[in-house]
Design a protein around this motif. Sequence first.
Motif, PDB file in Angstrom:
ATOM      1  N   LYS A 165      -6.092   6.252   4.840  1.00 33.61           N
ATOM      2  CA  LYS A 165      -6.737   6.066   3.868  1.00 33.61           C
ATOM      3  C   LYS A 165      -7.197   7.374   2.962  1.00 33.61           C
ATOM      4  O   LYS A 165      -7.601   7.370   1.970  1.00 33.61           O
TER       5      LYS A 165
ATOM      6  N   SER B 208       0.899  -1.265   0.173  1.00 33.14           N
ATOM      7  CA  SER B 208      -0.054  -0.123  -0.063  1.00 33.14           C
ATOM      8  C   SER B 208       0.903   1.154  -0.069  1.00 33.14           C
ATOM      9  O   SER B 208       0.525   2.078  -0.745  1.00 33.14           O
TER      10      SER B 208
ATOM     11  N   VAL C  26      -8.020  -0.446  -0.879  1.00 33.29           N
ATOM     12  CA  VAL C  26      -8.433  -1.588  -0.241  1.00 33.29           C
ATOM     13  C   VAL C  26      -6.999  -2.049   0.514  1.00 33.29           C
ATOM     14  O   VAL C  26      -7.160  -2.591   1.527  1.00 33.29           O
TER      15      VAL C  26
ATOM     16  N   ARG D  33      -6.638  -3.023   4.305  1.00 31.09           N
ATOM     17  CA  ARG D  33      -6.051  -4.157   4.840  1.00 31.09           C
ATOM     18  C   ARG D  33      -4.816  -4.076   5.996  1.00 31.09           C
ATOM     19  O   ARG D  33      -4.752  -4.789   6.787  1.00 31.09           O
TER      20      ARG D  33
END
Length: 103
Positions: free
Chosen positions: A57, A4, A48, A52
């Motif tokens: 975000k 990410s 997403v 996780r």
Amino acid sequence: MSTSTILKWITGACEAFLGIPFLGGIFILSNGWVPLIVMFFLHVITLVLSARDGVNKYGSITGIITSIIGWIPVVGMIMHIITALLLFVDAGLSSKKNKTNVY
């Protein structure tokens, strides 16, 4: 470095490119707004993976909004720049957080 975080660096760089006055707009228009669609899906994937991993975000959410309203000439440019900055800050904080957890 997590997936990410890597995607935040990549999407931040892409958003920074799209935020360059005239050049980003020409790139988007010449490719038939496909870069906005690609960025939308990249931001969704990053969101997403961030969820996780349990990291921030807000950069990805802003990127999704930017991809939706990015077709508006001046507003899109400003949103791309803001999104790039948010993603870079978020990726930097995630990288720093990961380094402190390793030791």
